[in-house]
Design a protein around this motif. Structure first.
Motif, PDB file in Angstrom:
ATOM      1  N   PHE A 105     -20.193  65.929 -45.719  1.00 47.29           N
ATOM      2  CA  PHE A 105     -21.619  66.124 -45.425  1.00 47.29           C
ATOM      3  C   PHE A 105     -22.550  65.720 -46.575  1.00 47.29           C
ATOM      4  O   PHE A 105     -23.664  66.225 -46.662  1.00 47.29           O
ATOM      5  CB  PHE A 105     -21.911  67.581 -45.025  1.00 47.29           C
ATOM      6  CG  PHE A 105     -20.973  68.116 -43.992  1.00 47.29           C
ATOM      7  CD1 PHE A 105     -20.904  67.512 -42.737  1.00 47.29           C
ATOM      8  CD2 PHE A 105     -20.144  69.197 -44.260  1.00 47.29           C
ATOM      9  CE1 PHE A 105     -20.039  67.993 -41.763  1.00 47.29           C
ATOM     10  CE2 PHE A 105     -19.280  69.677 -43.296  1.00 47.29           C
ATOM     11  CZ  PHE A 105     -19.221  69.089 -42.048  1.00 47.29           C
ATOM     12  N   MET A 106     -22.099  64.829 -47.443  1.00 47.23           N
ATOM     13  CA  MET A 106     -23.010  64.348 -48.474  1.00 47.23           C
ATOM     14  C   MET A 106     -24.067  63.440 -47.850  1.00 47.23           C
ATOM     15  O   MET A 106     -23.806  62.714 -46.898  1.00 47.23           O
ATOM     16  CB  MET A 106     -22.250  63.604 -49.577  1.00 47.23           C
ATOM     17  CG  MET A 106     -21.413  64.507 -50.457  1.00 47.23           C
ATOM     18  SD  MET A 106     -20.948  63.700 -52.009  1.00 47.23           S
ATOM     19  CE  MET A 106     -22.518  63.638 -52.855  1.00 47.23           C
ATOM     20  N   GLU A 107     -25.278  63.463 -48.405  1.00 48.85           N
ATOM     21  CA  GLU A 107     -26.385  62.676 -47.874  1.00 48.85           C
ATOM     22  C   GLU A 107     -26.095  61.183 -47.928  1.00 48.85           C
ATOM     23  O   GLU A 107     -26.430  60.430 -47.001  1.00 48.85           O
ATOM     24  CB  GLU A 107     -27.652  62.998 -48.667  1.00 48.85           C
ATOM     25  CG  GLU A 107     -28.904  62.327 -48.170  1.00 48.85           C
ATOM     26  CD  GLU A 107     -30.127  62.748 -48.959  1.00 48.85           C
ATOM     27  OE1 GLU A 107     -31.102  63.205 -48.335  1.00 48.85           O
ATOM     28  OE2 GLU A 107     -30.096  62.627 -50.213  1.00 48.85           O
ATOM     29  N   CYS A 108     -25.440  60.741 -49.017  1.00 47.48           N
ATOM     30  CA  CYS A 108     -25.131  59.326 -49.187  1.00 47.48           C
ATOM     31  C   CYS A 108     -23.890  59.177 -50.060  1.00 47.48           C
ATOM     32  O   CYS A 108     -23.753  59.871 -51.070  1.00 47.48           O
ATOM     33  CB  CYS A 108     -26.318  58.594 -49.815  1.00 47.48           C
ATOM     34  SG  CYS A 108     -26.095  56.811 -49.978  1.00 47.48           S
ATOM     35  N   SER A 146     -29.141  59.367 -45.321  1.00 49.59           N
ATOM     36  CA  SER A 146     -30.390  58.923 -45.944  1.00 49.59           C
ATOM     37  C   SER A 146     -30.120  58.511 -47.379  1.00 49.59           C
ATOM     38  O   SER A 146     -29.181  59.000 -48.019  1.00 49.59           O
ATOM     39  CB  SER A 146     -31.434  60.043 -45.944  1.00 49.59           C
ATOM     40  OG  SER A 146     -31.677  60.544 -44.654  1.00 49.59           O
ATOM     41  N   PHE A 147     -30.973  57.629 -47.897  1.00 49.34           N
ATOM     42  CA  PHE A 147     -30.999  57.401 -49.334  1.00 49.34           C
ATOM     43  C   PHE A 147     -31.585  58.643 -50.011  1.00 49.34           C
ATOM     44  O   PHE A 147     -32.318  59.421 -49.386  1.00 49.34           O
ATOM     45  CB  PHE A 147     -31.859  56.183 -49.664  1.00 49.34           C
ATOM     46  CG  PHE A 147     -31.095  54.886 -49.653  1.00 49.34           C
ATOM     47  CD1 PHE A 147     -29.855  54.776 -49.042  1.00 49.34           C
ATOM     48  CD2 PHE A 147     -31.619  53.756 -50.253  1.00 49.34           C
ATOM     49  CE1 PHE A 147     -29.154  53.582 -49.030  1.00 49.34           C
ATOM     50  CE2 PHE A 147     -30.934  52.550 -50.257  1.00 49.34           C
ATOM     51  CZ  PHE A 147     -29.702  52.466 -49.639  1.00 49.34           C
ATOM     52  N   ILE A 170     -29.617  64.777 -55.837  1.00 51.77           N
ATOM     53  CA  ILE A 170     -28.559  65.058 -54.873  1.00 51.77           C
ATOM     54  C   ILE A 170     -28.725  66.456 -54.282  1.00 51.77           C
ATOM     55  O   ILE A 170     -28.700  67.457 -55.016  1.00 51.77           O
ATOM     56  CB  ILE A 170     -27.159  64.963 -55.529  1.00 51.77           C
ATOM     57  CG1 ILE A 170     -27.003  63.641 -56.281  1.00 51.77           C
ATOM     58  CG2 ILE A 170     -26.068  65.150 -54.485  1.00 51.77           C
ATOM     59  CD1 ILE A 170     -27.050  62.423 -55.409  1.00 51.77           C
ATOM     60  N   PRO A 171     -28.901  66.571 -52.953  1.00 51.90           N
ATOM     61  CA  PRO A 171     -28.903  67.897 -52.315  1.00 51.90           C
ATOM     62  C   PRO A 171     -27.481  68.289 -51.935  1.00 51.90           C
ATOM     63  O   PRO A 171     -26.727  67.492 -51.381  1.00 51.90           O
ATOM     64  CB  PRO A 171     -29.764  67.659 -51.069  1.00 51.90           C
ATOM     65  CG  PRO A 171     -29.525  66.233 -50.718  1.00 51.90           C
ATOM     66  CD  PRO A 171     -29.231  65.493 -52.003  1.00 51.90           C
ATOM     67  N   ARG A 176     -30.177  71.410 -55.550  1.00 50.31           N
ATOM     68  CA  ARG A 176     -30.356  69.996 -55.871  1.00 50.31           C
ATOM     69  C   ARG A 176     -30.016  69.784 -57.341  1.00 50.31           C
ATOM     70  O   ARG A 176     -30.292  70.643 -58.181  1.00 50.31           O
ATOM     71  CB  ARG A 176     -31.782  69.531 -55.580  1.00 50.31           C
ATOM     72  CG  ARG A 176     -32.295  69.871 -54.201  1.00 50.31           C
ATOM     73  CD  ARG A 176     -33.636  69.219 -53.915  1.00 50.31           C
ATOM     74  NE  ARG A 176     -33.494  67.804 -53.595  1.00 50.31           N
ATOM     75  CZ  ARG A 176     -33.381  67.338 -52.343  1.00 50.31           C
ATOM     76  NH1 ARG A 176     -33.386  68.172 -51.328  1.00 50.31           N
ATOM     77  NH2 ARG A 176     -33.269  66.039 -52.127  1.00 50.31           N
ATOM     78  N   PHE A 177     -29.417  68.652 -57.644  1.00 46.45           N
ATOM     79  CA  PHE A 177     -29.119  68.304 -59.031  1.00 46.45           C
ATOM     80  C   PHE A 177     -29.252  66.797 -59.190  1.00 46.45           C
ATOM     81  O   PHE A 177     -29.265  66.044 -58.214  1.00 46.45           O
ATOM     82  CB  PHE A 177     -27.722  68.780 -59.439  1.00 46.45           C
ATOM     83  CG  PHE A 177     -26.583  68.104 -58.703  1.00 46.45           C
ATOM     84  CD1 PHE A 177     -25.965  66.970 -59.222  1.00 46.45           C
ATOM     85  CD2 PHE A 177     -26.141  68.604 -57.483  1.00 46.45           C
ATOM     86  CE1 PHE A 177     -24.929  66.349 -58.547  1.00 46.45           C
ATOM     87  CE2 PHE A 177     -25.093  67.993 -56.799  1.00 46.45           C
ATOM     88  CZ  PHE A 177     -24.486  66.868 -57.329  1.00 46.45           C
TER      89      PHE A 177
END
Length: 298
Positions: A105-108, A146-147, A170-171, A176-177
């Motif tokens: 489930f990472m955004e990108c 998403s980017f 990065i969420p 976020r980090f």
């Protein structure tokens, strides 16, 4: 979304080709974006024209893969035709995402297929000819939703190697980090900077990035404005506009304490354009990439 970024660069010309597929809700399309030293184009196609098998992508008559790319685009306002062949690829020792490649489930998710390879061939874009003879190539990819909301990315070639760096917001799991992935390839030796290896962003502002990881430090400075616009995904929809320079000037400085001097500046430096500094028993290389580096600040 799923897409590749294939950069080709000669001494006088730069071209990056971005084949991609993207889905938002029930709508699914594919596209080919191109960016050169001064221009950018975006050609959108129906999803039925997209095919993928292994490390090969087809969008209609256009083909992309480890052996090269072939383009044949004829749409209103844009005509492209030609073929580029790739030489032996230079893959990384292991996935650039490290252990983050296993997190769902990472955004990108980012991939690097080749840090440096040979490019030969000719492309015609509108009335302009792009000719590559023993030129240099770079190949990476992204997939996800998403980017990153905020990020900076750069890639460059230099004598004996190449470099890529991505710094992004990065969420993950409600927090976020600032994440880092970067690789310096120098005469076959790979130096990696990454969050999972302890890399920290100690500065990112006004076009300057400074990364520290143990006894290594990388400093990047953008020296001129970014010129062109590209489309990027937001929840699978290619509705975001990002800014990219395919051929802009930047400075890269890589420092590793406690080792003998590995870089030999005299072999690749034009002293009229570059100052070299040496620091005691460590090595310091300042590479002025005055010829065509890719850079995004978003």
């Amino acid at each position: 979304f799923y897409g590749w970024y294939m950069k080709c660069q000669s001494a006088s010309q730069t071209l990056a080709v971005i084949p991609a597929v993207h889905q938002s809700g029930k709508e699914c399309t594919c596209s080919i974006q191109l960016i050169t030293d001064h221009d950018a184009w975006n050609a959108v196609f129906p999803i039925e024209m997209f095919r993928k098998r292994g490390r090969n992508i087809w969008i209609g008559e256009n083909q992309f893969g480890q052996n090269g790319l072939k383009l044949k685009i004829r749409i209103p306002g844009l005509t492209i035709d030609g073929k580029l062949d790739f030489g032996p690829l230079s893959p990384l020792r292991y996935d650039v995402m490290g252990p983050f490649a296993m997190i769902p489930f990472m955004e990108c998710r980012h991939s690097v297929w080749s840090m440096r390879h040979r490019v030969n061939g000719t492309l015609r874009i509108q009335d302009q000819i792009f000719h590559f003879l023993y030129a240099r190539g770079y190949w990476e990819g992204d997939k996800g939703r998403s980017f990153a909301k905020k990020y900076a990315w750069t890639q460059c070639f230099f004598s004996g190697g190449s470099l890529m760096l991505s710094v992004a917001d990065i969420p993950m799991a409600g927090v976020r980090f600032t994440g880092v992935i970067g690789v310096i390839l120098w005469y076959g030796k790979e130096y990696r900077l990454a969050t999972y290896l302890g890399a920290k962003v100690v500065q990112i502002q006004n076009g300057k990035i400074r990364i520290v990881q143990g006894n290594m430090e990388l400093e990047v400075r953008l020296l001129e404005s970014i010129k062109c616009s590209l489309k990027a995904p937001v929840a699978g929809n290619m509705e975001r506009t990002i800014r990219e320079g395919a051929a802009c000037r930047a400075l890269y400085r890589f420092y590793k304490c406690g080792l003998p001097e590995l870089f030999k500046p005299n072999t690749y430096v034009n002293r009229k354009k570059l100052k070299i500094a040496r620091i005691s028993a460590v090595f310091l290389a300042e590479i002025w990439v005055l010829c065509y580096t890719l850079f995004r600040f978003n």
